[in-house]
Motif scaffolding. Sequence first.
Motif, PDB file in Angstrom:
ATOM      1  N   ASP A 196       0.839  -1.022  -0.098  1.00  0.00           N
ATOM      2  CA  ASP A 196      -0.051  -0.018   0.039  1.00  0.00           C
ATOM      3  C   ASP A 196       0.858   1.233   0.094  1.00  0.00           C
ATOM      4  OD1 ASP A 196      -1.859   2.112   0.684  1.00  0.00           O
ATOM      5  OD2 ASP A 196      -3.022   1.283   2.324  1.00  0.00           O
ATOM      6  N   SER A 197       0.899   2.039  -1.150  1.00  0.00           N
ATOM      7  CA  SER A 197       1.665   3.199  -1.129  1.00  0.00           C
ATOM      8  C   SER A 197       1.165   4.244  -0.448  1.00  0.00           C
ATOM      9  CB  SER A 197       1.800   3.806  -2.429  1.00  0.00           C
ATOM     10  OG  SER A 197       0.344   4.331  -3.046  1.00  0.00           O
ATOM     11  N   GLY A 198       0.217   3.947   0.400  1.00  0.00           N
ATOM     12  CA  GLY A 198      -0.335   5.305   1.367  1.00  0.00           C
ATOM     13  C   GLY A 198       0.618   5.125   2.622  1.00  0.00           C
ATOM     14  N   TRP A 199       1.336   3.898   2.826  1.00  0.00           N
ATOM     15  CA  TRP A 199       2.076   4.116   4.114  1.00  0.00           C
ATOM     16  C   TRP A 199       3.680   4.779   3.605  1.00  0.00           C
ATOM     17  CZ3 TRP A 199      -0.610   3.983   8.051  1.00  0.00           C
ATOM     18  CH2 TRP A 199      -1.760   3.372   8.245  1.00  0.00           C
ATOM     19  N   SER A 200       3.737   5.079   2.559  1.00  0.00           N
ATOM     20  CA  SER A 200       5.301   5.520   2.028  1.00  0.00           C
ATOM     21  C   SER A 200       5.239   6.936   2.794  1.00  0.00           C
ATOM     22  CB  SER A 200       5.179   5.495   0.586  1.00  0.00           C
ATOM     23  OG  SER A 200       4.265   6.623   0.148  1.00  0.00           O
ATOM     24  N   TRP A 201       6.487   7.167   2.761  1.00  0.00           N
ATOM     25  CA  TRP A 201       6.930   8.527   3.423  1.00  0.00           C
ATOM     26  C   TRP A 201       6.202   9.793   2.655  1.00  0.00           C
ATOM     27  CZ3 TRP A 201       8.994  10.966   7.462  1.00  0.00           C
ATOM     28  CH2 TRP A 201       9.428  12.174   7.399  1.00  0.00           C
ATOM     29  N   ASN A 202       6.344   9.850   1.292  1.00  0.00           N
ATOM     30  CA  ASN A 202       5.569  10.911   0.607  1.00  0.00           C
ATOM     31  C   ASN A 202       4.109  11.146   0.828  1.00  0.00           C
ATOM     32  OD1 ASN A 202       8.021  11.800  -0.330  1.00  0.00           O
ATOM     33  ND2 ASN A 202       7.993  10.636  -2.117  1.00  0.00           N
ATOM     34  N   LYS A 203       3.384   9.786   1.121  1.00  0.00           N
ATOM     35  CA  LYS A 203       2.039   9.829   1.299  1.00  0.00           C
ATOM     36  C   LYS A 203       1.729  10.067   2.802  1.00  0.00           C
ATOM     37  CE  LYS A 203       0.530   9.036  -2.852  1.00  0.00           C
ATOM     38  NZ  LYS A 203       0.253   7.743  -3.108  1.00  0.00           N
ATOM     39  N   LEU A 204       2.572   9.716   3.822  1.00  0.00           N
ATOM     40  CA  LEU A 204       2.614   9.807   5.214  1.00  0.00           C
ATOM     41  C   LEU A 204       2.750  11.173   5.845  1.00  0.00           C
ATOM     42  CD1 LEU A 204       0.936   7.857   7.032  1.00  0.00           C
ATOM     43  CD2 LEU A 204       3.288   6.936   7.851  1.00  0.00           C
ATOM     44  N   LEU A 205       3.708  11.978   4.990  1.00  0.00           N
ATOM     45  CA  LEU A 205       4.076  13.172   5.494  1.00  0.00           C
ATOM     46  C   LEU A 205       3.239  14.125   6.029  1.00  0.00           C
ATOM     47  CD1 LEU A 205       6.538  14.782   6.194  1.00  0.00           C
ATOM     48  CD2 LEU A 205       6.821  15.564   3.645  1.00  0.00           C
ATOM     49  N   ARG A 206       2.008  13.875   4.994  1.00  0.00           N
ATOM     50  CA  ARG A 206       0.804  14.943   5.394  1.00  0.00           C
ATOM     51  C   ARG A 206       0.123  14.752   6.605  1.00  0.00           C
ATOM     52  NH1 ARG A 206      -4.547  14.535   3.757  1.00  0.00           N
ATOM     53  NH2 ARG A 206      -5.050  12.569   2.807  1.00  0.00           N
ATOM     54  N   TYR A 207       0.397  13.426   6.820  1.00  0.00           N
ATOM     55  CA  TYR A 207      -0.339  13.046   8.345  1.00  0.00           C
ATOM     56  C   TYR A 207       0.741  13.298   9.435  1.00  0.00           C
ATOM     57  CZ  TYR A 207      -4.003  10.689   5.778  1.00  0.00           C
ATOM     58  OH  TYR A 207      -4.879  10.554   4.894  1.00  0.00           O
ATOM     59  N   PHE A 208       1.889  13.284   9.213  1.00  0.00           N
ATOM     60  CA  PHE A 208       2.890  13.867  10.371  1.00  0.00           C
ATOM     61  C   PHE A 208       2.556  15.189  10.434  1.00  0.00           C
ATOM     62  CE2 PHE A 208       5.601  10.287   9.132  1.00  0.00           C
ATOM     63  CZ  PHE A 208       5.998   9.764  10.634  1.00  0.00           C
ATOM     64  N   LYS A 209       2.278  15.943   9.478  1.00  0.00           N
ATOM     65  CA  LYS A 209       1.895  17.399   9.644  1.00  0.00           C
ATOM     66  C   LYS A 209       0.670  17.613  10.034  1.00  0.00           C
ATOM     67  CE  LYS A 209       5.052  19.073   5.940  1.00  0.00           C
ATOM     68  NZ  LYS A 209       4.884  19.684   4.448  1.00  0.00           N
ATOM     69  N   LYS A 210      -0.284  16.804   9.737  1.00  0.00           N
ATOM     70  CA  LYS A 210      -1.723  17.012  10.063  1.00  0.00           C
ATOM     71  C   LYS A 210      -1.894  16.902  11.746  1.00  0.00           C
ATOM     72  CE  LYS A 210      -6.422  15.467   9.623  1.00  0.00           C
ATOM     73  NZ  LYS A 210      -7.487  14.397   8.909  1.00  0.00           N
ATOM     74  N   SER A 211      -0.912  15.824  12.243  1.00  0.00           N
ATOM     75  CA  SER A 211      -0.907  15.887  13.526  1.00  0.00           C
ATOM     76  C   SER A 211      -0.157  17.024  14.397  1.00  0.00           C
ATOM     77  CB  SER A 211      -0.454  14.566  14.076  1.00  0.00           C
ATOM     78  OG  SER A 211       0.885  14.253  14.152  1.00  0.00           O
ATOM     79  N   GLU A 212       0.509  17.711  13.830  1.00  0.00           N
ATOM     80  CA  GLU A 212       1.651  18.487  14.410  1.00  0.00           C
ATOM     81  C   GLU A 212       1.267  20.066  14.688  1.00  0.00           C
ATOM     82  OE1 GLU A 212       6.420  19.369  14.137  1.00  0.00           O
ATOM     83  OE2 GLU A 212       5.225  18.709  12.355  1.00  0.00           O
TER      84      GLU A 212
END
Length: 590
Positions: A145-161
Amino acid sequence: MQHRSIFSPVLLSLLFSLLAQAVLIEKISQIPNVEFDFIIIGGGTAGSVLANRLTENCNTSVLVLEAGPSNIGVLETQIPFLASGLVRPSPYNWNYTTTDQVGLAGRNISYPRGHILGGSSSINWCVYTRGSAEDFDRFAEVSGDSGWSWNKLLRYFKKSEKWRAPADHHNTTGQFDPSVHGFNGLVGVSLAGYPTEIDPLVITATQQLGGEYAYNQDINSGMPLGIGWGTGTVLHGQRSSAATAYLAPKFLERPNLTVLLDVQVSRIIQTANGTTPAFRGVEFRQGNGTLHQITASKEIILSAGTVGTPQILMNSGIGNPADLNAVGVTPIVDLPDVGSNLSDHPVISNPWLVNGNETFETIRRDPKPVFLEWKANKTGPFTDIVLDHIGFGRIPPSLIASPDSAAGPNTPHYEMIITNGLPTFIPLPPSGNFIVLTALVVAPSSRGSVKLRSNNPFDTPLIDPGLLKTDYDKLIMREALKSIKRFSAAPVWSTYILSDAGGLSDAVTDAQLDAYAAANAGTLFHPVGTASMSKKGAPNGVVDPDLRLKKVHGVRVVDASIMPFVPSAHTVASVYAISERAADIIKASY
């Protein structure tokens, strides 16, 4: 063991006037007589995120079952300086002990896990690191699942921060890269809020040594190698946890969110038969009281953590049939990887006596003035976490195994935490000032497990983190210790570091370093992997890439247990990002 505070009774009398008690349900009889769409087992890091995000839809009802008490009013979970001391036995810790560890000379060690609203995010060291981009690209590859890649997950790191200026509002130019951070999330993240006397010395050391110790402007960019300024889950001088961020009072007021404290789940219950059985029931108790059952109309979400989640699954008859039969639990679903694949970060703290008097020891010997400053203004040394700087390195290329345990050539094998004194979990000596250089293996090849001790669902499980079990992990720790020695020999330390205070200097040969590690290593309590995700339909693993439990309807797992490899980082940042994405996946399912 009884929990002991570092505060005197006089100071303790000030603790509970700081925050008003939020409204949380503390008795089973207070649960609203409604049918809940989702039941989340665990109000820890992941569970808090899900509870918040799922109830953004006012038509979605959520019940959270949390084993621990509220975090509100627990002062020692609010002061960043005290963070490292929360690993000691207390009511806010599950107070687990591991099995005897072959890699630690047969020792067993304490194994802290959060037993409080917010889970381990309420008792961890408040260190915020994400790991390497390659860590998450490996997640994507393993899960399909490419959704778990860094480029896809980065927006969720930012969303939580919620990146904010440090408590002292010092000039942070060159200390971080704003482009990789989030400013509109819920979890406070900041740089150190009070300067320490070693800050300029560390930066000078990076300039003198370069190479593996070169300055890295932002270790959270996905490229963590080198030494940079540490970031912590601190907001306006206070710990920012999953509970303070995602379950703040304004969120707890939502009529579609119910949080029940002090209840322990025994198992999930099968509610429908068929080729693929459904498990939408939950059995739980309060204290040593009567067992109760409740059913979710849509899903049960297991967010009980890397220890609690597999324990509940196995108690429910979901796991390796041979292991379940051995303790008298009837197998229902053959899912042999439940509880396996546990990986964690071995750690050793290495102290040196220094020629300085502005270290943590000075504060700890007379904490009252510093505490009163923090209480009045949320400023001063109590706003700092265990580190101002942190480093990541790789072992020499000639020593790298094939396959390498690190996710790629830009992923570290080890970490160095640079601390201006003894962390508060280390007993305070009567005299002396110290610097501590802590070594971690962040790309372990060792694997351990969580297994049931008996068929009593409330019995503590058998926890084997497998610390330093493999020769490769021993090699990485050995090289990490050598790296720390090289760093401590930088010219800038020549008049500051006086002598070794922990015995590392006496370990010269590889055999001596291995013996030193076996005698002194512990854990930084970053366990993952016991409910690992794998490709949909794969015979291995525990959950699919959408985090649905394999071979079962009605159950999802969202917590650190789903990570197939431990990232080269303190895991809380990853759990926030994973949980944010999981919330979106769940919402899209309905």
